[in-house]
Design an enzyme around this catalytic site. Structure first.
Site, PDB file in Angstrom:
ATOM      1  N   LEU A  21       0.795  -1.233   0.000  1.00 39.44           N
ATOM      2  CA  LEU A  21       0.000   0.000   0.000  1.00 39.44           C
ATOM      3  C   LEU A  21       0.827   1.282   0.000  1.00 39.44           C
ATOM      4  CD1 LEU A  21      -2.517  -1.122   2.766  1.00 39.44           C
ATOM      5  CD2 LEU A  21      -3.038  -0.836   0.328  1.00 39.44           C
ATOM      6  N   GLU A 174       3.274  13.091   9.538  1.00 38.87           N
ATOM      7  CA  GLU A 174       3.576  11.681   9.807  1.00 38.87           C
ATOM      8  C   GLU A 174       4.000  11.452  11.262  1.00 38.87           C
ATOM      9  OE1 GLU A 174       3.471   9.037   7.309  1.00 38.87           O
ATOM     10  OE2 GLU A 174       2.288  10.528   6.257  1.00 38.87           O
ATOM     11  N   ARG A 213       6.096  12.908   2.443  1.00 35.40           N
ATOM     12  CA  ARG A 213       4.842  12.814   3.200  1.00 35.40           C
ATOM     13  C   ARG A 213       4.640  13.963   4.190  1.00 35.40           C
ATOM     14  NH1 ARG A 213       3.850   6.625   5.135  1.00 35.40           N
ATOM     15  NH2 ARG A 213       4.946   5.485   3.504  1.00 35.40           N
ATOM     16  N   HIS A 249      10.408   8.185   5.556  1.00 31.13           N
ATOM     17  CA  HIS A 249      10.307   8.968   6.790  1.00 31.13           C
ATOM     18  C   HIS A 249      11.722   9.325   7.228  1.00 31.13           C
ATOM     19  CE1 HIS A 249       6.277   6.855   7.954  1.00 31.13           C
ATOM     20  NE2 HIS A 249       6.019   8.079   7.515  1.00 31.13           N
ATOM     21  N   ASP A 251      12.946   8.926  10.049  1.00 33.81           N
ATOM     22  CA  ASP A 251      13.508   7.919  10.971  1.00 33.81           C
ATOM     23  C   ASP A 251      14.083   6.699  10.242  1.00 33.81           C
ATOM     24  OD1 ASP A 251      11.225   6.421  10.412  1.00 33.81           O
ATOM     25  OD2 ASP A 251      10.445   6.413  12.457  1.00 33.81           O
ATOM     26  N   CYS A 370      10.165   2.468  14.190  1.00 32.18           N
ATOM     27  CA  CYS A 370       8.797   2.683  13.697  1.00 32.18           C
ATOM     28  C   CYS A 370       7.767   2.161  14.678  1.00 32.18           C
ATOM     29  CB  CYS A 370       8.579   1.944  12.381  1.00 32.18           C
ATOM     30  SG  CYS A 370       9.503   2.608  11.008  1.00 32.18           S
TER      31      CYS A 370
HETATM   32  N1  LIG Z   1       7.136   3.865  10.132  1.00 35.76           N
HETATM   33  C1  LIG Z   1       6.961   2.713   9.308  1.00 35.76           C
HETATM   34  C2  LIG Z   1       5.694   2.801   8.542  1.00 35.76           C
HETATM   35  C3  LIG Z   1       5.500   1.689   7.572  1.00 35.76           C
HETATM   36  C4  LIG Z   1       4.189   1.782   6.865  1.00 35.76           C
HETATM   37  N2  LIG Z   1       3.990   0.612   6.015  1.00 35.76           N
HETATM   38  C5  LIG Z   1       2.797   0.335   5.493  1.00 35.76           C
HETATM   39  O1  LIG Z   1       1.814   0.974   5.727  1.00 35.76           O
HETATM   40  C6  LIG Z   1       2.750  -0.878   4.566  1.00 35.76           C
HETATM   41  C7  LIG Z   1       1.397  -1.534   4.539  1.00 35.76           C
HETATM   42  C8  LIG Z   1       1.280  -2.519   3.420  1.00 35.76           C
HETATM   43  O2  LIG Z   1       1.800  -2.282   2.331  1.00 35.76           O
HETATM   44  O3  LIG Z   1       0.623  -3.563   3.620  1.00 35.76           O
HETATM   45  C9  LIG Z   1       4.114   3.059   6.041  1.00 35.76           C
HETATM   46  O4  LIG Z   1       4.578   3.052   4.909  1.00 35.76           O
HETATM   47  O5  LIG Z   1       3.618   4.069   6.549  1.00 35.76           O
END
Ligand SMILES: NCCC[C@H](NC(=O)CCC(=O)O)C(=O)O
Length: 446
Positions: A21, A174, A213, A249, A251, A370
């Protein structure tokens, strides 16, 4: 030491799966449609929490969210019984069902930005839930995040909660993943460092391949809401070139603890200028910045992204030296591991490495940092939080039994329409809110 840093880790939810995603987060894209193991994911997270609590660190837990998110599916036009909503969504919009089933709330570094009372004009701890505007599956987290944080930090004498910023790209936020706080004692004034990916009004540099972001406009709004002193607040731009290489991000490329900023040579735009500004502001709070900069020649940006070296936690041990918590992927990489072992032997502030297997989360782009939200507190503030979320032997045993009872050890996108999964999830979360003493925080409990 007068103050504490309490780490609140997200407990992985029952629908943890790999949906691809997060465009710009390469692990998420690479593992799309892989088979996940929610039970193992939750246990890997619990083991990290327990190990750190056992070492004398203050450790809390934040609950997962209700998924699939039925209220949003209904808002998007799916109707009838819950079962029928799931069946229709799977048939006509499986990607939407997947997005609305993501367990992404586990990455609590993105839950909120938190400013300790020592830095705020009104002397309170301020929380702003992150709107996570860049990704639909994450933008739905803010409401429940706010409810959970208010249930844990409920005493209005100490804690102030702000709603997430407006849900538009201008204010993309974020949370703590793009925020650092540098200083001495956790309970004394520090310097807050907001790192943004792009500036909508008058910005000159932005990534071209992947999204930035966090905006400067969002970071500035949070600094105002939290009543921070501009003299002790820094805004730095993340290097747009590294965002384009998968550093979605800040981090993923920099982490701080007290006076230490551990970062990559290419982390920030106009890096040396930024570090100078930080050094001056740190001097104003009587602390000397210790900037540990990792040269590209030792660790490339690609290796930093693959191993999550900087998505580590740096924790001050009870005796005063620091420990770095890294994922197993950092140990598996010869060059990164060599760098780490040399660093801890160099006589600097960090003298110990601790490694955790967090593979289930890592495969979606979430490392040790994270998974945790930091809250710096003084003694009375720590005493004012809901104590039932703090990790100890009993809570660890109870949560492991709870995971064994409700979690599946295999999940793919196909399973998301299973009404039994929805029922299991609701029953599990209902039980969890009583274990953690949170009251009713989920839409299905209203
Ligand atoms: N701080 C780490 C955040 C990771 C998070 N991954 C996700 O949402 C992946 C979900 C998926 O692809 O199934 C993001 O990108 O915000």
């Amino acid at each position: 030491m007068l103050g504490y840093e309490v780490n609140f880790d997200g407990l992985v939810g029952l629908t943890h799966h790999y949906a691809g995603l997060s465009f710009g987060n390469e692990a998420s894209t690479q593992h799309r449609h892989a088979v996940s193991n929610p039970q193992l994911a939750a246990k890997q997270g619990l083991l990290k929490m327990k190990a750190l609590a056992d070492l004398g660190f203050q450790q809390g837990v934040l609950p997962p969210q209700e998924r699939p998110h039925l209220p949003m599916l209904r808002k998007l036009g799916f109707c009838g019984s819950d079962e029928s909503v799931l069946v229709q969504a799977m048939r006509t919009a499986p990607q939407l069902l997947s997005a609305l089933s993501s367990a992404s709330a586990m990455w609590t570094a993105n839950a909120a930005t938190v400013s300790p009372s020592a830095d705020s004009a009104d002397g309170k701890i301020h929380f702003t839930a992150a709107n996570l505007n860049n990704k639909f599956h994450r933008a739905i987290e803010a409401e429940t995040t706010s409810a959970v944080l208010q249930a844990i930090f409920s005493d209005r004498q100490y804690f102030i909660h702000h709603d997430a910023l407006p849900q538009v790209a201008l204010f993309g936020d974020e949370g703590a993943a793009n925020h650092n706080r540098l200083g001495g004692d956790y309970a004394k004034r520090g310097v807050q460092v907001f790192v943004y990916g792009r500036q909508e009004f008058g910005g000159k540099q932005a990534p071209v391949r992947y999204p930035a972001r966090q905006t400067r406009e969002a970071s500035e709004a949070i600094a105002r809401l939290h009543q921070l002193d501009p003299e002790h607040t820094v805004f730095l731009q993340q290097n747009p070139e590294v965002i384009d290489q998968g550093v979605f991000h800040n981090d993923v490329i920099a982490v701080s603890n007290q006076q230490v900023l551990f970062h990559h040579q290419q982390a920030f735009w106009h890096q040396q200028q930024g570090l100078e500004q930080l050094r001056r502001q740190m001097a104003a709070v009587e602390t000397e910045l210790v900037a540990i900069e990792v040269p590209t020649a030792r660790v490339s940006v690609a290796d930093a992204v693959a191993t999550y070296l900087f998505n580590s936690q740096i924790l001050t041990k009870p005796a005063g030296r620091m420990m770095i918590v890294v994922p197993e992927e950092s140990r598996q990489h010869a060059g990164v591991w060599q760098y780490l072992t040399e660093m801890v032997a160099s006589g600097g502030p960090i003298d110990e490495i601790k490694v955790f297997d967090l593979r289930e989360s890592m495969r979606n782009g979430g490392g040790p940092a994270c998974l945790r939200l930091r809250v710096a507190m003084n003694e009375p503030e720590l005493r004012a939080i809901n104590p039932r979320v703090l990790m100890n032997d009993t809570l660890f045993a109870t949560l492991n039994q709870w995971v064994d009872r409700y979690y599946r050890d295999r999940l793919t996108q196909h399973d998301l329409a299973d009404p039994q999964l929805l029922r299991e999830g609701r029953e599990a979360l209902d039980t969890l809110t009583s274990i953690l003493g949170l009251g009713s925080v989920y839409p299905f409990q209203q």
